[in-house]
Motif scaffolding. Structure first.
Motif, PDB file in Angstrom:
ATOM      1  N   PHE A  77      42.699  40.190  36.327  1.00 55.07           N
ATOM      2  CA  PHE A  77      41.902  39.066  35.833  1.00 55.07           C
ATOM      3  C   PHE A  77      42.474  37.777  36.412  1.00 55.07           C
ATOM      4  O   PHE A  77      43.681  37.624  36.539  1.00 55.07           O
ATOM      5  CB  PHE A  77      41.938  39.004  34.299  1.00 55.07           C
ATOM      6  N   GLN A  78      41.601  36.832  36.755  1.00 52.57           N
ATOM      7  CA  GLN A  78      42.080  35.580  37.322  1.00 52.57           C
ATOM      8  C   GLN A  78      42.627  34.625  36.263  1.00 52.57           C
ATOM      9  O   GLN A  78      43.467  33.797  36.555  1.00 52.57           O
ATOM     10  CB  GLN A  78      40.958  34.866  38.101  1.00 52.57           C
ATOM     11  N   GLU A 108      38.282  48.732  32.928  1.00 46.29           N
ATOM     12  CA  GLU A 108      37.542  49.703  33.741  1.00 46.29           C
ATOM     13  C   GLU A 108      36.429  49.027  34.542  1.00 46.29           C
ATOM     14  O   GLU A 108      36.228  49.343  35.719  1.00 46.29           O
ATOM     15  CB  GLU A 108      36.965  50.813  32.847  1.00 46.29           C
ATOM     16  N   VAL A 109      35.724  48.099  33.916  1.00 46.02           N
ATOM     17  CA  VAL A 109      34.673  47.366  34.629  1.00 46.02           C
ATOM     18  C   VAL A 109      35.289  46.613  35.802  1.00 46.02           C
ATOM     19  O   VAL A 109      34.795  46.668  36.926  1.00 46.02           O
ATOM     20  CB  VAL A 109      33.922  46.387  33.687  1.00 46.02           C
ATOM     21  N   LEU A 110      36.397  45.931  35.549  1.00 46.66           N
ATOM     22  CA  LEU A 110      37.073  45.185  36.607  1.00 46.66           C
ATOM     23  C   LEU A 110      37.519  46.115  37.741  1.00 46.66           C
ATOM     24  O   LEU A 110      37.323  45.809  38.920  1.00 46.66           O
ATOM     25  CB  LEU A 110      38.273  44.430  36.036  1.00 46.66           C
ATOM     26  N   ASN A 111      38.105  47.268  37.401  1.00 42.60           N
ATOM     27  CA  ASN A 111      38.551  48.223  38.425  1.00 42.60           C
ATOM     28  C   ASN A 111      37.390  48.743  39.265  1.00 42.60           C
ATOM     29  O   ASN A 111      37.514  48.882  40.486  1.00 42.60           O
ATOM     30  CB  ASN A 111      39.308  49.386  37.792  1.00 42.60           C
ATOM     31  N   VAL A 166      37.016  37.050  37.835  1.00 40.61           N
ATOM     32  CA  VAL A 166      36.733  37.597  36.508  1.00 40.61           C
ATOM     33  C   VAL A 166      37.721  36.983  35.519  1.00 40.61           C
ATOM     34  O   VAL A 166      38.933  37.069  35.698  1.00 40.61           O
ATOM     35  CB  VAL A 166      36.843  39.140  36.493  1.00 40.61           C
ATOM     36  N   ILE A 167      37.170  36.372  34.481  1.00 40.67           N
ATOM     37  CA  ILE A 167      37.959  35.702  33.446  1.00 40.67           C
ATOM     38  C   ILE A 167      37.946  36.577  32.203  1.00 40.67           C
ATOM     39  O   ILE A 167      36.887  36.997  31.741  1.00 40.67           O
ATOM     40  CB  ILE A 167      37.367  34.317  33.100  1.00 40.67           C
ATOM     41  N   LEU A 168      39.122  36.846  31.655  1.00 40.99           N
ATOM     42  CA  LEU A 168      39.256  37.667  30.459  1.00 40.99           C
ATOM     43  C   LEU A 168      38.928  36.836  29.221  1.00 40.99           C
ATOM     44  O   LEU A 168      39.480  35.746  29.038  1.00 40.99           O
ATOM     45  CB  LEU A 168      40.687  38.198  30.360  1.00 40.99           C
ATOM     46  N   VAL A 176      47.404  39.160  32.541  1.00 41.45           N
ATOM     47  CA  VAL A 176      46.347  38.666  33.417  1.00 41.45           C
ATOM     48  C   VAL A 176      46.597  39.028  34.873  1.00 41.45           C
ATOM     49  O   VAL A 176      45.760  39.621  35.524  1.00 41.45           O
ATOM     50  CB  VAL A 176      46.170  37.143  33.274  1.00 41.45           C
ATOM     51  N   ASN A 177      47.759  38.668  35.398  1.00 40.08           N
ATOM     52  CA  ASN A 177      48.026  38.915  36.815  1.00 40.08           C
ATOM     53  C   ASN A 177      48.122  40.396  37.135  1.00 40.08           C
ATOM     54  O   ASN A 177      47.659  40.838  38.176  1.00 40.08           O
ATOM     55  CB  ASN A 177      49.300  38.185  37.254  1.00 40.08           C
TER      56      ASN A 177
END
Length: 162
Positions: free
Chosen positions: A105-106, A73-76, A87-89, A100-101
């Motif tokens: 997340f990168q 949610e933060v990433l979205n 952003v790295i998980l 990841v893809n």
């Protein structure tokens, strides 16, 4: 000198433990002439709040932040706001590598953190060239005199004094 602003968001992150890991990595990267300004938060709301006043170079984000706002949610929210920061998980599981893809997340970084993985992510996603390492051996030796000529000169000096 390169200055990087890095956001690190991990649920239940013990600030002392997190600070110690990041302090070690800052010293390690400092040898590469890189200064890392880490901001450590323990939930998604604080992570989003940080973006209101700081432009980060890279973000390390746990998927399950446990406060009602998870890493996805933060990433979205970041992406829908036009923020393109890498952003790295952060994860303890290897199962999330496939996601990841598809989730945006990168990359994935396994915990516990290692300086090598942290450095690799920072160099790769912040587009920094690693400085060549000095291969000169400056380690101390047991020899008092570094060269045979100096050894002979001191021996001759000692003999002339007796």
């Amino acid at each position: 000198m390169t200055i990087l602003k890095i956001l690190y968001a991990e649920r239940n992150c013990d600030e002392k433990l997190g600070s110690k890991i990041l302090e070690d990595s800052t010293a390690y990267l400092g040898a590469q002439n890189i200064f890392c300004a880490f901001t450590v938060v323990s939930n998604g709301f604080n992570a989003l709040e940080c973006f209101e006043h700081t432009k980060f170079n890279i973000v390390f984000l746990e998927k399950d932040l446990g406060d009602g706002l998870d890493g996805d949610e933060v990433l979205n929210i970041l992406r829908s706001s036009g923020i393109t920061t890498p952003v790295i998980l952060l994860t303890s599981s290897t199962d999330e590598n496939e996601q990841v893809n598809s989730t945006g997340f990168q990359s994935v970084m396994q915990r516990p953190l290692s300086l090598e993985c942290l450095e690799a992510c920072i160099f790769k996603f912040c587009d920094i060239q690693k400085e060549p390492t000095d291969t000169t051996d400056n380690s101390p030796t047991n020899e008092i005199f570094p060269t045979p000529i100096e050894k002979e000169a001191y021996a001759n000096l000692f003999l002339s004094m007796s």
